[in-house]
Design a protein around this motif. Sequence first.
Motif, PDB file in Angstrom:
ATOM      1  N   LEU A  11       0.855  -1.189   0.000  1.00 31.88           N
ATOM      2  CA  LEU A  11       0.000   0.000   0.000  1.00 31.88           C
ATOM      3  C   LEU A  11       0.890   1.238   0.000  1.00 31.88           C
ATOM      4  CD1 LEU A  11      -2.755   1.413   0.360  1.00 31.88           C
ATOM      5  CD2 LEU A  11      -2.455   1.106   2.840  1.00 31.88           C
ATOM      6  N   VAL A  12       0.610   2.153  -0.912  1.00 35.35           N
ATOM      7  CA  VAL A  12       1.411   3.376  -1.018  1.00 35.35           C
ATOM      8  C   VAL A  12       0.490   4.534  -1.359  1.00 35.35           C
ATOM      9  CG1 VAL A  12       1.932   2.988  -3.464  1.00 35.35           C
ATOM     10  CG2 VAL A  12       3.505   4.350  -2.062  1.00 35.35           C
ATOM     11  N   GLN A  13       0.880   5.724  -0.931  1.00 43.80           N
ATOM     12  CA  GLN A  13       0.098   6.909  -1.276  1.00 43.80           C
ATOM     13  C   GLN A  13       0.397   7.347  -2.703  1.00 43.80           C
ATOM     14  OE1 GLN A  13       0.924   9.877   1.749  1.00 43.80           O
ATOM     15  NE2 GLN A  13      -0.898   9.275   2.902  1.00 43.80           N
ATOM     16  N   ALA A  14      -0.566   8.026  -3.294  1.00 41.82           N
ATOM     17  CA  ALA A  14      -0.371   8.573  -4.635  1.00 41.82           C
ATOM     18  C   ALA A  14       0.880   9.449  -4.659  1.00 41.82           C
ATOM     19  CB  ALA A  14      -1.595   9.371  -5.063  1.00 41.82           C
ATOM     20  N   LEU A  86       3.266   6.981  -8.522  1.00 40.49           N
ATOM     21  CA  LEU A  86       2.118   6.083  -8.608  1.00 40.49           C
ATOM     22  C   LEU A  86       0.805   6.841  -8.501  1.00 40.49           C
ATOM     23  CD1 LEU A  86       3.643   3.176  -6.583  1.00 40.49           C
ATOM     24  CD2 LEU A  86       2.576   2.906  -8.823  1.00 40.49           C
ATOM     25  N   LYS A  87      -0.191   6.315  -9.210  1.00 40.43           N
ATOM     26  CA  LYS A  87      -1.527   6.906  -9.243  1.00 40.43           C
ATOM     27  C   LYS A  87      -2.543   5.877  -8.732  1.00 40.43           C
ATOM     28  CE  LYS A  87      -0.327   9.368 -13.518  1.00 40.43           C
ATOM     29  NZ  LYS A  87      -0.710   9.588 -14.939  1.00 40.43           N
ATOM     30  N   PRO A  88      -3.679   6.316  -8.242  1.00 35.67           N
ATOM     31  CA  PRO A  88      -4.702   5.349  -7.806  1.00 35.67           C
ATOM     32  C   PRO A  88      -5.092   4.363  -8.898  1.00 35.67           C
ATOM     33  CG  PRO A  88      -5.233   7.526  -6.973  1.00 35.67           C
ATOM     34  CD  PRO A  88      -4.050   7.694  -7.887  1.00 35.67           C
ATOM     35  N   THR A  91      -3.556   0.825  -9.172  1.00 35.99           N
ATOM     36  CA  THR A  91      -3.944  -0.237  -8.255  1.00 35.99           C
ATOM     37  C   THR A  91      -4.355  -1.487  -9.029  1.00 35.99           C
ATOM     38  OG1 THR A  91      -4.643   1.294  -6.520  1.00 35.99           O
ATOM     39  CG2 THR A  91      -5.617  -0.913  -6.495  1.00 35.99           C
ATOM     40  N   ALA A  92      -3.712  -2.609  -8.702  1.00 37.01           N
ATOM     41  CA  ALA A  92      -3.961  -3.866  -9.415  1.00 37.01           C
ATOM     42  C   ALA A  92      -3.104  -4.956  -8.790  1.00 37.01           C
ATOM     43  CB  ALA A  92      -3.618  -3.726 -10.893  1.00 37.01           C
ATOM     44  N   VAL A  93      -3.369  -6.180  -9.207  1.00 39.35           N
ATOM     45  CA  VAL A  93      -2.432  -7.270  -8.952  1.00 39.35           C
ATOM     46  C   VAL A  93      -1.441  -7.283 -10.111  1.00 39.35           C
ATOM     47  CG1 VAL A  93      -2.139  -9.744  -8.631  1.00 39.35           C
ATOM     48  CG2 VAL A  93      -4.155  -8.603  -7.686  1.00 39.35           C
ATOM     49  N   TYR A  94      -0.164  -7.286  -9.770  1.00 43.08           N
ATOM     50  CA  TYR A  94       0.886  -7.252 -10.779  1.00 43.08           C
ATOM     51  C   TYR A  94       1.503  -8.638 -10.914  1.00 43.08           C
ATOM     52  CZ  TYR A  94       0.682  -2.208 -11.203  1.00 43.08           C
ATOM     53  OH  TYR A  94       0.265  -0.921 -11.478  1.00 43.08           O
ATOM     54  N   TYR A  95       1.639  -9.075 -12.172  1.00 41.58           N
ATOM     55  CA  TYR A  95       2.165 -10.388 -12.482  1.00 41.58           C
ATOM     56  C   TYR A  95       3.419 -10.266 -13.349  1.00 41.58           C
ATOM     57  CZ  TYR A  95      -2.566 -11.949 -11.268  1.00 41.58           C
ATOM     58  OH  TYR A  95      -3.760 -12.189 -10.629  1.00 41.58           O
ATOM     59  N   CYS A  96       4.401 -11.107 -13.085  1.00 40.69           N
ATOM     60  CA  CYS A  96       5.496 -11.225 -14.043  1.00 40.69           C
ATOM     61  C   CYS A  96       5.288 -12.489 -14.862  1.00 40.69           C
ATOM     62  CB  CYS A  96       6.860 -11.224 -13.358  1.00 40.69           C
ATOM     63  SG  CYS A  96       7.248 -12.694 -12.416  1.00 40.69           S
ATOM     64  N   GLN A 120      -0.028  -7.742  -4.926  1.00 36.02           N
ATOM     65  CA  GLN A 120      -1.016  -6.653  -4.908  1.00 36.02           C
ATOM     66  C   GLN A 120      -0.322  -5.308  -4.718  1.00 36.02           C
ATOM     67  OE1 GLN A 120      -4.603  -6.707  -5.123  1.00 36.02           O
ATOM     68  NE2 GLN A 120      -4.293  -4.482  -5.245  1.00 36.02           N
ATOM     69  N   VAL A 121      -0.694  -4.361  -5.545  1.00 33.56           N
ATOM     70  CA  VAL A 121      -0.267  -2.968  -5.396  1.00 33.56           C
ATOM     71  C   VAL A 121      -1.521  -2.117  -5.220  1.00 33.56           C
ATOM     72  CG1 VAL A 121       0.791  -0.985  -6.536  1.00 33.56           C
ATOM     73  CG2 VAL A 121       1.844  -3.251  -6.723  1.00 33.56           C
ATOM     74  N   THR A 122      -1.574  -1.376  -4.132  1.00 36.34           N
ATOM     75  CA  THR A 122      -2.708  -0.506  -3.859  1.00 36.34           C
ATOM     76  C   THR A 122      -2.202   0.913  -3.657  1.00 36.34           C
ATOM     77  OG1 THR A 122      -3.899  -2.320  -2.793  1.00 36.34           O
ATOM     78  CG2 THR A 122      -4.695  -0.087  -2.378  1.00 36.34           C
ATOM     79  N   VAL A 123      -2.742   1.832  -4.442  1.00 35.95           N
ATOM     80  CA  VAL A 123      -2.329   3.238  -4.365  1.00 35.95           C
ATOM     81  C   VAL A 123      -3.510   4.049  -3.843  1.00 35.95           C
ATOM     82  CG1 VAL A 123      -1.353   5.191  -5.603  1.00 35.95           C
ATOM     83  CG2 VAL A 123      -0.813   2.857  -6.335  1.00 35.95           C
ATOM     84  N   SER A 124      -3.337   4.677  -2.706  1.00 39.15           N
ATOM     85  CA  SER A 124      -4.405   5.467  -2.106  1.00 39.15           C
ATOM     86  C   SER A 124      -4.299   6.926  -2.546  1.00 39.15           C
ATOM     87  CB  SER A 124      -4.336   5.380  -0.587  1.00 39.15           C
ATOM     88  OG  SER A 124      -3.122   5.924  -0.117  1.00 39.15           O
TER      89      SER A 124
END
Length: 125
Positions: A11-14, A86-88, A91-96, A120-124
């Motif tokens: 979880l990270v802020q915008a 990063l932008k809201p 936000t997504a599940v990231y796959y390699c 999971q990457v979540t941008v608040s």
Amino acid sequence: QVQLVESGGGLVQAGGSLRLSCAASGRTFSNYAMGWFRQAPGKEREFVAAINWNGGSTYHADSVKGRFTISRDNAKNTVYLQMNRLKPEDTAVYYCAADRSRVQLHVSKVEYDHWGQGTQVTVSS
């Protein structure tokens, strides 16, 4: 077969940054081009970035160009995705994913042979 394990999500802020890692095991890592994809809830899995077998060629989706950078370290059998500003909507599940083409950079997920489980990457905002 090659096994892929992603890490580094959270979880990270915008406006913040994260670096995703994808560790490979099994077959020779340098035999593969590598890609990053992402999937948001209710949406299709979409291409983010790709890199050829030796890191000499990369391609980024327009939506992340200038903010995200794909790289790889074949000595560590690892591919990275540095994500800045990063932008809201990131936000997504990231796959390699690994692509046996080695040289060509594919944007279609059907071209990739092996996938990780996602992080999971979540941008608040």
